[in-house]
Design an enzyme around this catalytic site. Structure first.
Site, PDB file in Angstrom:
ATOM      1  N   MET A 268      45.280  31.990  61.089  1.00  0.00           N
ATOM      2  CA  MET A 268      43.998  31.473  61.576  1.00  0.00           C
ATOM      3  C   MET A 268      42.998  31.411  60.433  1.00  0.00           C
ATOM      4  O   MET A 268      42.833  32.371  59.689  1.00  0.00           O
ATOM      5  CB  MET A 268      43.502  32.378  62.716  1.00  0.00           C
ATOM      6  N   GLU A 303      45.868  27.173  55.828  1.00  0.00           N
ATOM      7  CA  GLU A 303      44.653  27.882  56.245  1.00  0.00           C
ATOM      8  C   GLU A 303      43.565  27.747  55.185  1.00  0.00           C
ATOM      9  O   GLU A 303      42.391  27.572  55.508  1.00  0.00           O
ATOM     10  CB  GLU A 303      44.940  29.360  56.543  1.00  0.00           C
ATOM     11  N   GLU A 325      43.479  19.454  62.483  1.00  0.00           N
ATOM     12  CA  GLU A 325      44.863  19.921  62.367  1.00  0.00           C
ATOM     13  C   GLU A 325      45.783  18.869  61.740  1.00  0.00           C
ATOM     14  O   GLU A 325      46.567  19.173  60.847  1.00  0.00           O
ATOM     15  CB  GLU A 325      45.397  20.385  63.720  1.00  0.00           C
TER      16      GLU A 325
HETATM   17  N1  B3K Z   1      43.794  26.820  63.956  1.00  0.00           N
HETATM   18  C1  B3K Z   1      44.800  27.815  64.233  1.00  0.00           C
HETATM   19  C2  B3K Z   1      45.450  27.640  65.543  1.00  0.00           C
HETATM   20  C3  B3K Z   1      44.739  28.283  66.671  1.00  0.00           C
HETATM   21  C4  B3K Z   1      45.594  28.246  67.923  1.00  0.00           C
HETATM   22  C5  B3K Z   1      44.880  28.712  69.124  1.00  0.00           C
HETATM   23  N2  B3K Z   1      45.740  28.790  70.293  1.00  0.00           N
HETATM   24  C6  B3K Z   1      45.852  27.848  63.174  1.00  0.00           C
HETATM   25  C7  B3K Z   1      45.970  26.638  62.364  1.00  0.00           C
HETATM   26  O1  B3K Z   1      46.281  25.569  62.822  1.00  0.00           O
HETATM   27  O2  B3K Z   1      45.712  26.727  61.190  1.00  0.00           O
HETATM   28 ZN    ZN Z   2      45.533  24.381  61.309  1.00  0.00          ZN
END
Ligand code: B3K
Ligand code: ZN
Length: 880
Positions: A268, A303, A325
């Site tokens: 995360m 990340e 994403e």
């Molecule tokens: N943004 C987070 C994913 C969060 C998921 C929540 N259920 C990880 C990522 O895509 O980098």
């Molecule tokens: Zn991501």
């Protein structure tokens, strides 16, 4: 506090701006596992873009102690409190709220919000976990500056971390201590994080391109400092890469990665404080495989790259999830490819991406959970962190680069940040930046965001020997009533010797002498004419997999063999081999289904093609490995109208056995030629050699004789790294040979390495020799627990998704198992349960006898009281 309410569907079209904006947030935590007190001071002001004067704060599973508005203590009549919100109507234009709440992190098994893992505190707020910590307008378009005060017992939690910079720390005198953190950047609540834990770190200072020194830290539990080097190296590489490729610099003085053993997903991107599943941090040669190393590089990069694509520019609402994403996956893919550096290495990463799409995204796009890259509605947003939003989203971003060129794409990125830094925006804003920076009309391209389903592109060709014209006629069809997409189709033409022809596309703007051109298919059907073509060429269509589509073209075996031995585009070269294999697999499957396994045959043409690739020393070992892997059982199933998983398995096993027997000498020779003696290194060349060598071993072990068994046993015993050790063990388990003592030795060697024990469960779960009874027995093992997602996934998910011939046992026993554990997991962790629930998505495509049993299992789950997460998945699976 939770009330019973039927799940509501949220629609993208219903978006309204927040009534109040938040300028600053001050949070105070008194951390204790059973009772954590959270004090929250928010400064709000009415949003000029909204007419409402109602302050709506989200809050779930937290106990409200008190709330003050502009200093005045409110009583229950001053606000409306439900199980999920706190609303203050007709509030003044400027408001300071002071809210005190209590939560119980130790009881939080959902791993969303503030929770305890192995005695330490962690948070996970995306998408909607912040509301499980305090009352707040928990939506990504509310961006604020955060100051965080953490207080906790010093002996139990010596390390106190949050986003941004540490501004103060000290003792509280009563055995407790405090730390105050300030994040200089505005952020949405989903990027908030805290860690209070007993951890140690590897750290170093790193010089940025502009000369600034930053502090980099990787935090882990004691005993794991021998496994942090690769994550640290990957972080430094990521920082450098983003500076060089996109001129994006780290904006903080300090960047932290923290590893946690209980985590719902990979990692995360919390601002300055990335929290990671241990799986994507911890690695040394003894415990981690080449694939683990590659995963760490990709996820650390992913990340880190979010810091700009996600954090500095974030999403207006969760329907825009792919804005961050899809783009960030594309960025991490490019990063991993650039880290290898060679063209063939880049192609190998591209082939892996295509395999993932076919294995997981195409089925999703064709199943009950099918949704556009930018969904129009959802019940539970956590169900939409999907391969469509991530991987297809990355393909959509890649297509901009294919259409605009690398420089054009970079211009679009620059304009995107120039326009939107510090904002919460939409997918359309990204597309507008790409279009405007390049003076291109990309309006039709919007359909990639709004229309679900995998488009099918059909190609026909005709050659006019007199006029020396070669025409490629492309047509497209999507799901019912879908409008045509804007599809870049990269094409090359091979002559009879397998050489690329210089191309002369009529009305084309390509460079003189180009051997690949990008055709832009925008209509339902278009003709593309190549001039000055002296002989009928073999077309290589959709080079580098230039669009996420299914390509239909009536290739003859000869054409495919020609492409398989000569195409200069490695992705299409690989693809030709996959087509050759798929044709045969489908035929064999049909034969098995109608007449059983006797009298199956595999032609020598195919075997010889495989032999040629296997022994071609000019080719990268990593490429050879990919070329020799047959399409998976899942991918084969996707090609069939009615799926018979047992016939597929038998056909594929027959083919593997035949390859193993026919190429025994060559496989053995390559096995020995691709050893990697000396110190372990995860670099692409060494990893490729190991991959090829271990694939050779797995072919040799389909029907092993004593010599092959010995080979596997020796490899297991002498392996200097986890890649080779686990590959040997997997080969033994899959062969059905007695692997018991080796499994025991493996377990005993690694009983205190959680990630290796996960592998131990996973390799057994995925073996076609493991049936549901054996899985149930493994669940009795003291090391098994449903509460740790990695462990549950290792055993249960691997069985239901990676072991189709056992999962589809004729008596339906594994479906009952699936239902039982969807229900059990749902009571513990709905997000993880919903992922397992997806395992039945494609039930309608199976042979009637299986279909009926799958339906029963779905109905059994549907009859329970379920979380929104699981309810959405099951309801959609059962709907017509
Ligand atoms: N943004 C987070 C994913 C969060 C998921 C929540 N259920 C990880 C990522 O895509 O980098
Ligand atoms: Zn991501």
């Amino acid at each position: 506090m939770r009330t019973d309410s039927s799940p509501t569907t949220i629609f993208r079209k219903d978006y309204t701006p927040p009534a109040y904006l938040v300028d600053t947030v001050e949070l105070g935590f008194d951390l204790a596992p059973a009772r954590t007190i959270v004090a929250n001071r928010i400064v709000l002001r009415q949003n000029p873009a909204s007419a409402s004067h109602d302050i709506v704060l989200h809050g779930e599973e937290i106990e409200l102690v008190q709330v003050r508005l502009n200093g005045k203590l409110l009583d229950a009549a001053d606000y409306e409190l439900t199980a999920s919100s706190l609303t203050i109507r007709n509030a003044p234009a400027e408001v300071v709220l002071e809210i005190e709440t209590i939560c119980a992190p130790v009881e939080n098994t959902s791993l969303s919000g503030l929770y305890v893992s192995n005695g330490n505190f962690f948070t996970q707020c995306e998408a909607e976990g912040f509301r499980r910590i305090t009352f707040f307008p928990d939506r990504p378009d509310v961006m604020a500056k955060y100051t965080v005060m953490l207080r906790a017992d010093k002996a139990a939690y010596p390390v106190l971390l949050s986003n941004g910079n540490l501004v103060e720390e000290g003792d509280l005198g009563d055995g407790r201590h405090y730390a105050k953190w300030e994040d200089p950047f505005k952020k949405p609540s989903y990027l908030f994080a805290l860690v209070a834990a007993k951890l140690v770190c590897q750290e170093e200072t790193f010089k940025l391109a502009d000369g600034r020194d930053v502090l980099l830290q990787v935090w882990v539990e004691e005993g794991n400092l021998d496994k942090t080097d690769y994550a640290m190296q990957s972080l430094k590489n990521s920082i450098r890469w983003d500076e060089e490729r996109f001129n994006l610099e780290l904006d903080l003085d300090r960047f932290m990665i923290v590893a946690v053993g209980d985590f719902n997903m990979g990692a995360m991107e919390n601002k300055g404080l990335n929290i990671f599943n241990t799986k994507f941090v911890l690695a040394n040669p003894r415990t981690a495989t080449d694939i683990d190393y590659a995963g760490i590089e990709a996820v650390v990069g992913h990340e880190y790259f979010h810091n700009w694509t996600g954090n500095r520019v974030t999403c207006r609402d969760w329907f825009q999830l792919s804005l961050k994403e899809g783009l960030t996956v594309f960025r991490d893919q490019e990063f991993s490819a650039d880290m290898i550096g060679t063209d063939s290495g880049r192609a190998v990463t591209r082939i892996d991406q295509v395999r993932t799409l076919r294995q997981a995204q195409f089925p999703e796009d064709a199943g009950p959970m099918s949704h556009p890259v930018r969904p129009d509605s959802f019940v539970e947003i956590n169900n939409f962190y999907t391969v469509t939003v991530y991987e297809k989203g990355a393909e959509v971003v890649r297509m901009y680069q294919t259409l605009l060129g690398r420089d054009g794409f970079r211009k679009g990125m620059d304009l995107y940040f120039e326009r939107h830094d510090g904002q919460a925006v939409e997918c359309d804003d990204f597309r507008a930046a790409m279009a405007d920076a390049n003076g291109r009309d990309l309006r039709q391209f919007e359909r990639w965001y709004s229309q679900a389903g995998t488009p099918v592109v059909t190609a026909r060709t005709r050659y006019d020997a007199v006029k020396r014209n070669f025409d490629i006629i492309l047509s497209q069809r999507g799901q019912a009533d879908k409008l045509p997409f804007h599809i870049p189709v990269a094409v090359g033409l091979l002559d009879a010797n397998g050489k690329d022809l210089p191309l002369h596309l009529e009305n084309g703007t390509h460079a003189e002498g180009a051997t690949t051109v990008v055709l832009e298919l925008t209509e339902q059907e278009q003709i593309f004419r190549f001039r000055q073509v002296d002989e009928r060429p073999t077309p290589s269509i959709l080079r580098d997999f230039s669009a996420p589509v299914i390509l239909e073209y009536d290739y003859t075996d000869d054409e495919l063999l020609h492409l398989f031995s000569h195409d200069s585009d490695p992705v299409n070269r690989w693809e030709a081999g996959q087509r050759l294999a798929m044709e045969r697999l489908l035929k064999l499957t049909k034969q098995v289904a109608t007449g059983g396994v006797a009298n199956l045959k595999l032609d020598s043409t195919f075997i010889n093609a495989m032999r040629a690739v296997l022994t071609d020393e000019m080719l990268d070992p990593a490429f050879r490995e990919l070329a020799l892997i047959l399409p998976s059982e899942t991918i084969i199933a996707e090609q069939m109208d009615v799926v018979d998983p047992h016939a597929i398995h038998a056909a594929r096993q027959f083919m593997r056995r035949t390859i193993g027997a026919s190429l025994k000498a060559e496989l053995l020779a390559q096995y020995h030629a691709n050893q990697t003696p000396g110190e372990y290194s995860p670099d692409a060349l060494s990893a490729g050699k190991r991959a090829l060598k271990n694939l050779c071993l797995s072919y040799l072990m389909v029907a092993p004789e004593l010599a092959e068994l010995k080979l596997a046993q020796q490899q297991f015993e002498n392996a200097s790294n986890m890649t080779d050790r686990s590959a040997a063990l997997v080969a033994m388990i899959h062969s059905g040979a007695e692997a018991g003592p080796y499994l025991k030795a493996f377990y005993d060697d690694f009983d205190n390495e959680a990630l290796v024990i996960d592998k131990w469960f996973a390799m057994q779960a995925a073996a076609p020799t493991t049936n549901v009874a054996a899985v149930r027995k493994l669940m009795q093992h003291p090391a098994f627990t449903l509460k740790t997602p990695n462990r549950a996934r290792a055993l249960i998910f691997n069985f239901t998704s990676a072991n189709p011939s056992q999962f589809h046992a004729a008596d339906g026993s594994a479906y009952e198992f699936w239902a039982e554990f969807v229900i059990k997991l749902d009571a513990i962790n709905p997000q993880v349960a919903a992922r397992l629930a997806r395992g039945m998505d494609r039930w309608r495509r199976y042979v009637p006898a299986l279909q009926a049993k799958m339906k029963l299992a779905l109905e059994k789950v549907a009859a329970q009281k379920l979380s929104n997460d699981v309810a959405e998945v099951i309801t959609k699976a059962l709907a017509n």
